[in-house]
Design an enzyme around this catalytic site. Structure first.
Site, short mmCIF file in Angstrom:
data_model
loop_
_atom_site.label_atom_id
_atom_site.label_comp_id
_atom_site.label_asym_id
_atom_site.label_seq_id
_atom_site.Cartn_x
_atom_site.Cartn_y
_atom_site.Cartn_z
N ASP A 11 -2.48 -11.39 -8.60
CA ASP A 11 -1.26 -11.71 -7.88
C ASP A 11 -0.61 -10.37 -7.54
O ASP A 11 -0.90 -9.35 -8.19
CB ASP A 11 -0.35 -12.56 -8.76
CG ASP A 11 0.99 -12.84 -8.10
OD1 ASP A 11 1.00 -13.26 -6.93
OD2 ASP A 11 2.03 -12.63 -8.76
N ASP A 13 3.20 -9.57 -6.39
CA ASP A 13 4.57 -9.36 -6.88
C ASP A 13 4.69 -9.81 -8.34
O ASP A 13 4.45 -10.97 -8.66
CB ASP A 13 5.56 -10.10 -5.99
CG ASP A 13 5.47 -9.66 -4.52
OD1 ASP A 13 5.19 -8.48 -4.28
OD2 ASP A 13 5.68 -10.51 -3.64
#
Length: 171
Positions: A11, A13
């Site tokens: 992922d 952020d």
């Protein structure tokens, strides 16, 4: 055909960079400690490294897809400084409540917790799925991995390289 290799799905952020909300400009981007080093370690071990990131800020009208692409290009430049690379970036601009109609979808297949971005990567790259992992900071990341048949790790902060050091094994 290239021999399948394990892949590290990340992922963005909250895993690679600090997440104050809707990061889309390089001036606002801050690497998580150890993030670049973690990517470099998996590169050296022969793994594919992919980013899979929800970017609802596009659909909400906060920034454009070009902003996402430009930020990913800057990330790649910064990673190259430490001999690291992301093999592919996947992002989902869609959201059920997007203000921009083109990005509105009741259940976007690419938006985590749906596994669309992961499945796309699996279709485009020779990935050894049983040896691969997803690292996310939210339940939706872990659920997307589960739906794709991928082992996941929940990153809650700290140094990403240290968090992943036991996972780096040669492909």
């Amino acid at each position: 055909m290239t021999t399948p290799r394990p892949a590290l799905f990340l992922d963005r952020d909250g895993v690679l960079n600090e997440d104050p909300g809707y990061v889309h400009r390089w001036e606002d981007f801050r690497w998580i400690p150890g993030a670049r080093e973690a990517v470099a370690a998996f590169n050296r071990a022969g793994w594919w490294v992919f980013v899979v990131t929800n970017q609802s800020g596009v659909g909400r009208g906060y920034y454009s897809e070009n902003d996402v692409i430009a930020l990913h290009a800057r990330m790649s430049e910064s990673l190259a400084e430490v001999d690291a690379r992301i093999d592919a970036y996947y992002y989902c601009p869609h959201h059920p409540e997007a203000r921009v109609e083109a990005y509105r979808h009741p259940d976007p297949p690419d938006r985590k917790p749906n596994p669309g971005m992961i499945l796309r990567a699996l279709g485009e790259w020779p990935v050894d799925l049983p040896r691969s992992i997803m690292v996310g900071d939210k339940a939706s990341d872990l659920e997307a991995a589960r739906r794709a048949g991928l082992r996941s790790l929940h990153f809650t902060g700290g140094d990403l390289a240290r968090f992943l050091e036991a996972e780096v094994v040669a492909a």
